[in-house]
Write a protein that holds these residues in place. Sequence first.
Motif, PDB file in Angstrom:
ATOM      1  N   ASP A 117       4.460  -2.062  71.545  1.00 51.34           N
ATOM      2  CA  ASP A 117       4.730  -0.689  71.990  1.00 51.34           C
ATOM      3  C   ASP A 117       5.485   0.114  70.936  1.00 51.34           C
ATOM      4  O   ASP A 117       5.412   1.346  70.921  1.00 51.34           O
ATOM      5  CB  ASP A 117       5.525  -0.701  73.294  1.00 51.34           C
ATOM      6  CG  ASP A 117       4.713  -1.199  74.481  1.00 51.34           C
ATOM      7  OD1 ASP A 117       3.480  -1.227  74.383  1.00 51.34           O
ATOM      8  OD2 ASP A 117       5.318  -1.570  75.507  1.00 51.34           O
ATOM      9  N   GLU A 118       6.221  -0.566  70.062  1.00 54.03           N
ATOM     10  CA  GLU A 118       7.033   0.115  69.062  1.00 54.03           C
ATOM     11  C   GLU A 118       6.334   0.269  67.714  1.00 54.03           C
ATOM     12  O   GLU A 118       6.879   0.880  66.795  1.00 54.03           O
ATOM     13  CB  GLU A 118       8.362  -0.625  68.875  1.00 54.03           C
ATOM     14  CG  GLU A 118       9.252  -0.592  70.118  1.00 54.03           C
ATOM     15  CD  GLU A 118      10.560  -1.346  69.911  1.00 54.03           C
ATOM     16  OE1 GLU A 118      10.838  -1.737  68.756  1.00 54.03           O
ATOM     17  OE2 GLU A 118      11.281  -1.546  70.905  1.00 54.03           O
ATOM     18  N   LEU A 119       5.134  -0.301  67.576  1.00 54.65           N
ATOM     19  CA  LEU A 119       4.411  -0.176  66.308  1.00 54.65           C
ATOM     20  C   LEU A 119       4.050   1.277  66.014  1.00 54.65           C
ATOM     21  O   LEU A 119       3.743   2.048  66.927  1.00 54.65           O
ATOM     22  CB  LEU A 119       3.140  -1.011  66.336  1.00 54.65           C
ATOM     23  CG  LEU A 119       3.264  -2.519  66.108  1.00 54.65           C
ATOM     24  CD1 LEU A 119       1.900  -3.174  66.275  1.00 54.65           C
ATOM     25  CD2 LEU A 119       3.847  -2.836  64.733  1.00 54.65           C
ATOM     26  N   THR A 120       4.040   1.616  64.745  1.00 54.73           N
ATOM     27  CA  THR A 120       3.665   2.974  64.326  1.00 54.73           C
ATOM     28  C   THR A 120       2.216   3.273  64.673  1.00 54.73           C
ATOM     29  O   THR A 120       1.879   4.393  65.059  1.00 54.73           O
ATOM     30  CB  THR A 120       3.870   3.127  62.806  1.00 54.73           C
ATOM     31  OG1 THR A 120       5.191   2.726  62.465  1.00 54.73           O
ATOM     32  CG2 THR A 120       3.653   4.573  62.380  1.00 54.73           C
ATOM     33  N   TYR A 121       1.356   2.271  64.538  1.00 54.36           N
ATOM     34  CA  TYR A 121      -0.065   2.430  64.833  1.00 54.36           C
ATOM     35  C   TYR A 121      -0.454   1.535  66.009  1.00 54.36           C
ATOM     36  O   TYR A 121       0.027   0.405  66.111  1.00 54.36           O
ATOM     37  CB  TYR A 121      -0.921   2.063  63.625  1.00 54.36           C
ATOM     38  CG  TYR A 121      -0.609   2.866  62.390  1.00 54.36           C
ATOM     39  CD1 TYR A 121      -1.097   4.160  62.241  1.00 54.36           C
ATOM     40  CD2 TYR A 121       0.204   2.342  61.386  1.00 54.36           C
ATOM     41  CE1 TYR A 121      -0.798   4.908  61.110  1.00 54.36           C
ATOM     42  CE2 TYR A 121       0.508   3.081  60.255  1.00 54.36           C
ATOM     43  CZ  TYR A 121       0.001   4.361  60.126  1.00 54.36           C
ATOM     44  OH  TYR A 121       0.308   5.093  59.010  1.00 54.36           O
ATOM     45  N   GLU A 122      -1.317   2.030  66.860  1.00 54.43           N
ATOM     46  CA  GLU A 122      -1.767   1.240  68.001  1.00 54.43           C
ATOM     47  C   GLU A 122      -2.848   0.267  67.556  1.00 54.43           C
ATOM     48  O   GLU A 122      -3.890   0.675  67.040  1.00 54.43           O
ATOM     49  CB  GLU A 122      -2.315   2.157  69.099  1.00 54.43           C
ATOM     50  CG  GLU A 122      -2.721   1.409  70.352  1.00 54.43           C
ATOM     51  CD  GLU A 122      -3.169   2.342  71.468  1.00 54.43           C
ATOM     52  OE1 GLU A 122      -3.651   1.840  72.502  1.00 54.43           O
ATOM     53  OE2 GLU A 122      -3.045   3.578  71.297  1.00 54.43           O
ATOM     54  N   PRO A 123      -2.636  -1.024  67.737  1.00 49.51           N
ATOM     55  CA  PRO A 123      -3.630  -2.008  67.287  1.00 49.51           C
ATOM     56  C   PRO A 123      -4.942  -1.886  68.057  1.00 49.51           C
ATOM     57  O   PRO A 123      -4.964  -1.492  69.225  1.00 49.51           O
ATOM     58  CB  PRO A 123      -2.957  -3.353  67.576  1.00 49.51           C
ATOM     59  CG  PRO A 123      -1.511  -3.049  67.710  1.00 49.51           C
ATOM     60  CD  PRO A 123      -1.428  -1.667  68.277  1.00 49.51           C
ATOM     61  N   THR A 124      -6.028  -2.250  67.373  1.00 52.79           N
ATOM     62  CA  THR A 124      -7.336  -2.288  68.017  1.00 52.79           C
ATOM     63  C   THR A 124      -7.742  -3.714  68.384  1.00 52.79           C
ATOM     64  O   THR A 124      -8.687  -3.915  69.147  1.00 52.79           O
ATOM     65  CB  THR A 124      -8.404  -1.672  67.100  1.00 52.79           C
ATOM     66  OG1 THR A 124      -8.353  -2.307  65.809  1.00 52.79           O
ATOM     67  CG2 THR A 124      -8.166  -0.170  66.931  1.00 52.79           C
TER      68      THR A 124
END
Length: 215
Positions: A117-124
């Motif tokens: 949730d805290e990552l800069t980019y949302e993983p795919t």
Amino acid sequence: MPAREPYIVPERPTLKYEQKLWEEGFRIVAGLDEAGRGAWAGPVFSAAVVLPTDNRVLALLSGVRDSKRMTVNQRNLWRECIQSDSVAWKVASASSTEIDEIGIVPATCLAMQRALDELTYEPTYLLVDYIQIRDCACPQISLPKGDCRSLSIAAASVLAKTERDAYMVELDRQYPGYGFARHKGYGTKQHRSALEKLGPCPIHRFTFRPIKKDP
């Protein structure tokens, strides 16, 4: 791509799984691992790492392994490389109280979700060491020995381990006498002796033996 398949542990982590996902169009692949799952005290920490879609990262992170196979100095050295050469990374935790309330596996999944949730980019897509993250909408692959097989997961294992170790050193100052700075909350002879002498402290996991007493 199957969640379970026969495997051979390579000499060092590779980008085999990352590359296959990149080729399928999943450009933001996050590797996840935890530290502290089996400890008697302290939080469980989880890390998420997104590596660049470039094979050169294998050379840039050539010394990264499963954190358990690295020395303290190696982990601290390569932690900085992971942080600087990753597209994104985050470390999060679930407390000993949360572990007692919901169980260690759900708490580990909670820590992983918090890191995501805290990552800069949302993983795919997610590559996860061994477990399956519950109630996660993002597609994922659970890899046994993932920290030995996937560079993304190995990198996450290093970040989770170094962050948790540093936190346990801080807790050693807050709760002296247990040896947390040395054993990091795991079940050693020193830790057991301290428990017999001092009893548990607030950061112990009261649902874990030997803290948990049979009726």
